[in-house]
Structures are given as structure tokens and as C-alpha cells.
Scaffold this motif. Sequence first.
Motif, PDB file in Angstrom:
ATOM      1  N   ALA A  27       0.850  -1.197   0.000  1.00 35.01           N
ATOM      2  CA  ALA A  27       0.000   0.000   0.000  1.00 35.01           C
ATOM      3  C   ALA A  27       0.883   1.243   0.000  1.00 35.01           C
ATOM      4  CB  ALA A  27      -0.937  -0.022   1.206  1.00 35.01           C
ATOM      5  N   ASP A  28       1.399   1.596  -1.159  1.00 32.37           N
ATOM      6  CA  ASP A  28       2.324   2.717  -1.299  1.00 32.37           C
ATOM      7  C   ASP A  28       1.550   4.038  -1.236  1.00 32.37           C
ATOM      8  OD1 ASP A  28       4.016   4.764  -2.248  1.00 32.37           O
ATOM      9  OD2 ASP A  28       5.207   3.308  -3.371  1.00 32.37           O
ATOM     10  N   PRO A  29       1.803   4.892  -0.236  1.00 26.64           N
ATOM     11  CA  PRO A  29       1.069   6.155  -0.109  1.00 26.64           C
ATOM     12  C   PRO A  29       1.196   7.042  -1.346  1.00 26.64           C
ATOM     13  CG  PRO A  29       2.256   5.676   1.917  1.00 26.64           C
ATOM     14  CD  PRO A  29       2.720   4.677   0.891  1.00 26.64           C
ATOM     15  N   HIS A  30       2.345   7.048  -2.001  1.00 30.39           N
ATOM     16  CA  HIS A  30       2.542   7.900  -3.184  1.00 30.39           C
ATOM     17  C   HIS A  30       1.677   7.434  -4.350  1.00 30.39           C
ATOM     18  CE1 HIS A  30       5.866   9.893  -1.192  1.00 30.39           C
ATOM     19  NE2 HIS A  30       6.393   8.716  -0.898  1.00 30.39           N
ATOM     20  N   ILE A  31       1.584   6.133  -4.541  1.00 29.28           N
ATOM     21  CA  ILE A  31       0.749   5.597  -5.607  1.00 29.28           C
ATOM     22  C   ILE A  31      -0.720   5.855  -5.323  1.00 29.28           C
ATOM     23  CG2 ILE A  31      -0.014   3.476  -6.742  1.00 29.28           C
ATOM     24  CD1 ILE A  31       2.809   2.386  -6.399  1.00 29.28           C
ATOM     25  N   ILE A  32      -1.122   5.657  -4.068  1.00 27.54           N
ATOM     26  CA  ILE A  32      -2.517   5.897  -3.689  1.00 27.54           C
ATOM     27  C   ILE A  32      -2.878   7.365  -3.897  1.00 27.54           C
ATOM     28  CG2 ILE A  32      -4.149   5.876  -1.767  1.00 27.54           C
ATOM     29  CD1 ILE A  32      -2.524   3.481  -0.652  1.00 27.54           C
ATOM     30  N   ARG A  33      -1.971   8.268  -3.511  1.00 23.93           N
ATOM     31  CA  ARG A  33      -2.234   9.697  -3.692  1.00 23.93           C
ATOM     32  C   ARG A  33      -2.429  10.044  -5.168  1.00 23.93           C
ATOM     33  NH1 ARG A  33       1.222  13.615  -4.824  1.00 23.93           N
ATOM     34  NH2 ARG A  33       3.022  12.373  -4.191  1.00 23.93           N
ATOM     35  N   ARG A  34      -1.579   9.466  -6.034  1.00 26.27           N
ATOM     36  CA  ARG A  34      -1.715   9.755  -7.468  1.00 26.27           C
ATOM     37  C   ARG A  34      -3.043   9.227  -8.010  1.00 26.27           C
ATOM     38  NH1 ARG A  34       3.983   8.742  -7.539  1.00 26.27           N
ATOM     39  NH2 ARG A  34       3.668   6.552  -8.150  1.00 26.27           N
ATOM     40  N   ARG A  35      -3.471   8.071  -7.513  1.00 29.84           N
ATOM     41  CA  ARG A  35      -4.764   7.529  -7.943  1.00 29.84           C
ATOM     42  C   ARG A  35      -5.905   8.471  -7.566  1.00 29.84           C
ATOM     43  NH1 ARG A  35      -3.852   1.520  -5.394  1.00 29.84           N
ATOM     44  NH2 ARG A  35      -2.452   0.649  -7.006  1.00 29.84           N
ATOM     45  N   VAL A  36      -5.847   8.947  -6.338  1.00 30.78           N
ATOM     46  CA  VAL A  36      -6.911   9.833  -5.860  1.00 30.78           C
ATOM     47  C   VAL A  36      -6.870  11.164  -6.617  1.00 30.78           C
ATOM     48  CG1 VAL A  36      -7.749  11.137  -3.875  1.00 30.78           C
ATOM     49  CG2 VAL A  36      -7.006   8.756  -3.590  1.00 30.78           C
ATOM     50  N   ARG A  49       0.272   6.069   5.944  1.00 29.96           N
ATOM     51  CA  ARG A  49       0.230   4.637   6.266  1.00 29.96           C
ATOM     52  C   ARG A  49       0.510   4.496   7.751  1.00 29.96           C
ATOM     53  NH1 ARG A  49       3.855   0.972   2.505  1.00 29.96           N
ATOM     54  NH2 ARG A  49       5.403   2.483   3.239  1.00 29.96           N
ATOM     55  N   LEU A  50      -0.489   4.045   8.494  1.00 31.04           N
ATOM     56  CA  LEU A  50      -0.376   3.920   9.946  1.00 31.04           C
ATOM     57  C   LEU A  50      -0.288   2.437  10.314  1.00 31.04           C
ATOM     58  CD1 LEU A  50      -3.074   6.543  11.055  1.00 31.04           C
ATOM     59  CD2 LEU A  50      -0.643   6.900  10.588  1.00 31.04           C
ATOM     60  N   TRP A  51       0.848   2.085  10.835  1.00 31.78           N
ATOM     61  CA  TRP A  51       1.048   0.681  11.213  1.00 31.78           C
ATOM     62  C   TRP A  51       0.248   0.353  12.462  1.00 31.78           C
ATOM     63  CZ3 TRP A  51       3.439  -2.046   7.609  1.00 31.78           C
ATOM     64  CH2 TRP A  51       4.251  -1.347   6.685  1.00 31.78           C
ATOM     65  N   PRO A  52      -0.301  -0.859  12.555  1.00 29.92           N
ATOM     66  CA  PRO A  52       0.006  -1.989  11.660  1.00 29.92           C
ATOM     67  C   PRO A  52      -0.951  -2.160  10.477  1.00 29.92           C
ATOM     68  CG  PRO A  52      -1.195  -2.791  13.551  1.00 29.92           C
ATOM     69  CD  PRO A  52      -1.021  -1.309  13.769  1.00 29.92           C
ATOM     70  N   ASP A  53      -2.118  -1.492  10.483  1.00 35.16           N
ATOM     71  CA  ASP A  53      -3.092  -1.926   9.485  1.00 35.16           C
ATOM     72  C   ASP A  53      -4.045  -0.817   9.008  1.00 35.16           C
ATOM     73  OD1 ASP A  53      -4.510  -1.538  11.779  1.00 35.16           O
ATOM     74  OD2 ASP A  53      -5.360  -3.554  11.908  1.00 35.16           O
ATOM     75  N   GLN A  54      -3.583   0.435   8.969  1.00 32.94           N
ATOM     76  CA  GLN A  54      -4.481   1.510   8.555  1.00 32.94           C
ATOM     77  C   GLN A  54      -3.856   2.384   7.462  1.00 32.94           C
ATOM     78  OE1 GLN A  54      -5.872   3.880  11.801  1.00 32.94           O
ATOM     79  NE2 GLN A  54      -7.165   2.283  12.648  1.00 32.94           N
TER      80      GLN A  54
END
Length: 204
Positions: A27-36, A49-54
Motif C-alpha cells: 500500500a504505497d502512499p505515493h501511488i494511492i495519492r496519485r490515484r486519488v 500509512r499507519l502501522w500496523p493496518d491503517q
Amino acid sequence: GLEHEPALANDIRAAAMIEPGENMFRADPHIIRRRVESTHKVLNVRVHRLWPDQIVILADAAEPVALWHDGKAWTVVDGLGRIIPDAHTEDYKHLVRLAGRGAPNAAPALVKALKNHPDVSSGIAIATRINDRRWDMRLVTGATARLPEDTDLDRAMTRLSTLQVRTALMQRPLETIDLRNQGRIYLTPTNAPNFAARETEARS
């Protein structure tokens, strides 16, 4: 930031393409941001990305600022000069109308200048982008106010606003109000002969 817009929030969740149980390392934050961001529906996208699962996505709804006619239909432009997909133009009839190639990109600066000069904005029918460098504004009276290049936009708007307050210039029987010259304003009256249009200089 989209708590009060559930439909938009659902669109953003879908665009993020995050599946429950997905490996957090993928779950790459940079890729997710570009998608959004590619939805062109929100501004100021932040992904954490908040560990462990958010995965937390923060975003602001894109604020409509203008309507643009692309030669075929009207579309809604946001505060970053982007087209808002699926926005219903009939819901934004109060926004300034634009035309011409490159108008959306230049819309934020024009809208900001008009917001600072309500005496001018209330008299505009449509603003047309010229050579992607400046604007011609057709007034509700039928006259055309020719603005200078963007670097002098604020100065010209201030001069026009001052004359409007002092002399109701925008309500006069004029064909053009030419503000492209830094030192003078040229006015062409509606009764000027076609073969030799008279220009009156208005100093400010």
C-alpha cells in the motif's frame, strides 16, 4: 475532509483501490495519492500509512470557481484550474463564465481578481481567453473590456474598479474599454463611425 459528502468519499475510496486485508507493504502512499488525484475531484490529497493496518486518506473537495465553454458544452472548473468531472453546470449558474483555449488554467487568477473587485465582477457576462496570455471580458451591457497580459491583471482590474465606482464606466454606451496600456484607458463609444472609430482617452 469529505465527511459531509458521502458520494464523493465513496468515489475516492474506489479510486484509492485499497482492498481489506491487503499487504501493508504494498500500500504505497505515493501511488494511492496519485490515484486519488487523478479523479480531479479533490484538492490537497494526503495519504498516511499507519502501522500496523491503517491507511488514512485526507482530502478537500474541489471548490467550483467558474464555468468554461470548450466550444461544445459547459464544464465546471475548480480552484486549481481543473475540470471537475460529472459536475452539473446548472448547479453553478452564479459562477463566472469563461471561453477560449487555456481558460481553465488561468481561471484561478481571474476569479481571485474579480473577487477582490465586486464592482467589476457583477457586470461581466463572459471572459474570453486571448492567446493564452490575457482576457477580454464582455460586459452585460455588450461592451468589451480588454485586459492586459496576466502580469498586469490586478493593476488593470483596480483601475477599472476605481472608474466604475467613480463614474459608472461599465454602464456607459461603449463598445470597448481598453486597459492594455499601463498609462491610459481607451474608450470606444458605441456611436463611433465604422470607418473611423473614435477613441477617447480616460486617465486614471
